[in-house]
Write a protein that holds these residues in place. Sequence first.
Motif, PDB file in Angstrom:
ATOM      1  N   ASP A  48       0.833  -1.204   0.000  1.00  0.00           N
ATOM      2  CA  ASP A  48       0.000   0.000   0.000  1.00  0.00           C
ATOM      3  C   ASP A  48       0.872   1.261   0.000  1.00  0.00           C
ATOM      4  OD1 ASP A  48      -2.279   1.678   0.233  1.00  0.00           O
ATOM      5  OD2 ASP A  48      -1.954   1.795   2.394  1.00  0.00           O
ATOM      6  N   PRO A  49       0.763   2.102  -1.040  1.00  0.00           N
ATOM      7  CA  PRO A  49       1.605   3.296  -1.130  1.00  0.00           C
ATOM      8  C   PRO A  49       1.484   4.233   0.074  1.00  0.00           C
ATOM      9  CG  PRO A  49       0.489   2.921  -3.207  1.00  0.00           C
ATOM     10  CD  PRO A  49      -0.091   1.949  -2.220  1.00  0.00           C
ATOM     11  N   ALA A  50       0.287   4.388   0.627  1.00  0.00           N
ATOM     12  CA  ALA A  50       0.123   5.285   1.776  1.00  0.00           C
ATOM     13  C   ALA A  50       0.864   4.757   2.995  1.00  0.00           C
ATOM     14  CB  ALA A  50      -1.359   5.477   2.085  1.00  0.00           C
ATOM     15  N   ARG A  51       0.791   3.458   3.218  1.00  0.00           N
ATOM     16  CA  ARG A  51       1.512   2.891   4.370  1.00  0.00           C
ATOM     17  C   ARG A  51       3.024   2.902   4.129  1.00  0.00           C
ATOM     18  NH1 ARG A  51      -3.351  -0.388   4.995  1.00  0.00           N
ATOM     19  NH2 ARG A  51      -2.501  -2.103   3.781  1.00  0.00           N
ATOM     20  N   ILE A  52       3.425   2.693   2.868  1.00  0.00           N
ATOM     21  CA  ILE A  52       4.849   2.797   2.542  1.00  0.00           C
ATOM     22  C   ILE A  52       5.324   4.221   2.823  1.00  0.00           C
ATOM     23  CG2 ILE A  52       6.528   2.818   0.650  1.00  0.00           C
ATOM     24  CD1 ILE A  52       4.978   0.444  -0.565  1.00  0.00           C
ATOM     25  N   ALA A  53       4.544   5.215   2.420  1.00  0.00           N
ATOM     26  CA  ALA A  53       4.916   6.616   2.659  1.00  0.00           C
ATOM     27  C   ALA A  53       5.107   6.878   4.144  1.00  0.00           C
ATOM     28  CB  ALA A  53       3.859   7.556   2.083  1.00  0.00           C
ATOM     29  N   HIS A  54       4.221   6.335   4.970  1.00  0.00           N
ATOM     30  CA  HIS A  54       4.370   6.531   6.416  1.00  0.00           C
ATOM     31  C   HIS A  54       5.623   5.836   6.944  1.00  0.00           C
ATOM     32  CE1 HIS A  54       0.451   8.401   6.465  1.00  0.00           C
ATOM     33  NE2 HIS A  54       0.737   8.797   7.691  1.00  0.00           N
ATOM     34  N   ARG A  55       5.939   4.663   6.406  1.00  0.00           N
ATOM     35  CA  ARG A  55       7.170   3.977   6.830  1.00  0.00           C
ATOM     36  C   ARG A  55       8.410   4.761   6.443  1.00  0.00           C
ATOM     37  NH1 ARG A  55       6.788  -2.510   5.693  1.00  0.00           N
ATOM     38  NH2 ARG A  55       5.149  -2.882   7.216  1.00  0.00           N
ATOM     39  N   VAL A  56       8.425   5.246   5.213  1.00  0.00           N
ATOM     40  CA  VAL A  56       9.618   5.921   4.701  1.00  0.00           C
ATOM     41  C   VAL A  56       9.740   7.341   5.257  1.00  0.00           C
ATOM     42  CG1 VAL A  56      10.716   6.836   2.604  1.00  0.00           C
ATOM     43  CG2 VAL A  56       9.720   4.547   2.594  1.00  0.00           C
ATOM     44  N   PHE A  57       8.684   8.130   5.130  1.00  0.00           N
ATOM     45  CA  PHE A  57       8.762   9.545   5.482  1.00  0.00           C
ATOM     46  C   PHE A  57       8.415   9.818   6.942  1.00  0.00           C
ATOM     47  CE2 PHE A  57       8.003   9.323   0.912  1.00  0.00           C
ATOM     48  CZ  PHE A  57       9.092  10.050   0.459  1.00  0.00           C
ATOM     49  N   GLY A  58       8.007   8.783   7.643  1.00  0.00           N
ATOM     50  CA  GLY A  58       7.688   8.937   9.065  1.00  0.00           C
ATOM     51  C   GLY A  58       8.913   8.921   9.952  1.00  0.00           C
ATOM     52  N   THR A  59      10.084   8.784   9.361  1.00  0.00           N
ATOM     53  CA  THR A  59      11.325   8.820  10.130  1.00  0.00           C
ATOM     54  C   THR A  59      12.043  10.130   9.830  1.00  0.00           C
ATOM     55  OG1 THR A  59      12.654   7.763   8.421  1.00  0.00           O
ATOM     56  CG2 THR A  59      11.547   6.308   9.976  1.00  0.00           C
ATOM     57  N   PRO A  60      12.657  10.732  10.812  1.00  0.00           N
ATOM     58  CA  PRO A  60      13.300  12.024  10.577  1.00  0.00           C
ATOM     59  C   PRO A  60      14.502  11.953   9.632  1.00  0.00           C
ATOM     60  CG  PRO A  60      13.615  11.316  12.861  1.00  0.00           C
ATOM     61  CD  PRO A  60      12.711  10.324  12.202  1.00  0.00           C
ATOM     62  N   ARG A  61      15.045  10.782   9.417  1.00  0.00           N
ATOM     63  CA  ARG A  61      16.254  10.650   8.575  1.00  0.00           C
ATOM     64  C   ARG A  61      15.935  10.004   7.220  1.00  0.00           C
ATOM     65  NH1 ARG A  61      20.945  11.700  11.224  1.00  0.00           N
ATOM     66  NH2 ARG A  61      22.066  10.338   9.820  1.00  0.00           N
ATOM     67  N   TRP A  62      14.746  10.264   6.677  1.00  0.00           N
ATOM     68  CA  TRP A  62      14.357   9.630   5.422  1.00  0.00           C
ATOM     69  C   TRP A  62      15.276  10.026   4.271  1.00  0.00           C
ATOM     70  CZ3 TRP A  62      12.958  12.687   1.344  1.00  0.00           C
ATOM     71  CH2 TRP A  62      12.496  13.981   1.632  1.00  0.00           C
ATOM     72  N   ARG A  63      15.916  11.176   4.338  1.00  0.00           N
ATOM     73  CA  ARG A  63      16.825  11.603   3.263  1.00  0.00           C
ATOM     74  C   ARG A  63      18.131  10.813   3.256  1.00  0.00           C
ATOM     75  NH1 ARG A  63      14.607  16.956   4.237  1.00  0.00           N
ATOM     76  NH2 ARG A  63      13.778  17.768   2.291  1.00  0.00           N
ATOM     77  N   ASP A  64      18.365  10.021   4.282  1.00  0.00           N
ATOM     78  CA  ASP A  64      19.616   9.275   4.375  1.00  0.00           C
ATOM     79  C   ASP A  64      19.615   8.009   3.523  1.00  0.00           C
ATOM     80  OD1 ASP A  64      20.503  11.192   6.094  1.00  0.00           O
ATOM     81  OD2 ASP A  64      20.227  10.001   7.906  1.00  0.00           O
ATOM     82  N   ARG A  65      18.625   7.837   2.678  1.00  0.00           N
ATOM     83  CA  ARG A  65      18.588   6.682   1.778  1.00  0.00           C
ATOM     84  C   ARG A  65      19.753   6.767   0.805  1.00  0.00           C
ATOM     85  NH1 ARG A  65      14.456   2.923   2.482  1.00  0.00           N
ATOM     86  NH2 ARG A  65      12.993   3.831   3.920  1.00  0.00           N
ATOM     87  N   SER A  66      19.999   5.701   0.083  1.00  0.00           N
ATOM     88  CA  SER A  66      21.154   5.691  -0.826  1.00  0.00           C
ATOM     89  C   SER A  66      21.083   6.849  -1.813  1.00  0.00           C
ATOM     90  CB  SER A  66      21.221   4.364  -1.571  1.00  0.00           C
ATOM     91  OG  SER A  66      20.144   4.269  -2.480  1.00  0.00           O
ATOM     92  N   ALA A  67      22.246   7.339  -2.192  1.00  0.00           N
ATOM     93  CA  ALA A  67      22.341   8.532  -3.037  1.00  0.00           C
ATOM     94  C   ALA A  67      21.580   8.373  -4.351  1.00  0.00           C
ATOM     95  CB  ALA A  67      23.798   8.856  -3.307  1.00  0.00           C
TER      96      ALA A  67
END
Length: 165
Positions: free
Chosen positions: A15-34
Amino acid sequence: MSYLRVPPVLEGEPDPARIAHRVFGTPRWRDRSAGALLDLGGGWQVLHYLITGDPWDGRPPEADIVCGGRLLTENGTADLGLDVIYLAAERVKSAAEHLADTPFDAVARRWDRAAMAAAGVQDAAALDEAARERFFRPAYEGLTRFFRDAADEGQAVYKAMAPRA
């Protein structure tokens, strides 16, 4: 605006909405691979205008590149602190093909700071002529590579409107 390439199913979640909450719900979401992250900063609306000829609208697939997709946070912005737009893998593929078939010089013909400012494009009046080549050409080329890579890997794209951390 920041773009993030994400598999259509993340950790067993489709589910894209739940994925969004998993990914963007953390303060360090920008730390994903370059390679999975692309940040356009505040230039997103100028790019949308160059690609579509309109500050907000346009037809797919070109409109999907910047503003298009499904807003996932209409009721969840307070939870995440940012807006998230989801673009399904099929639409990513069409957008990637459009970008590959449309060189920057073709969209750069729309570069007219006065027309962009009159249309309400964010910060257009403050741009100098050199910004087209200095910032927007590399940004467009980055978008082209980003969407190509996402399409090649069958990934969805999540777009986040968030202040820089």
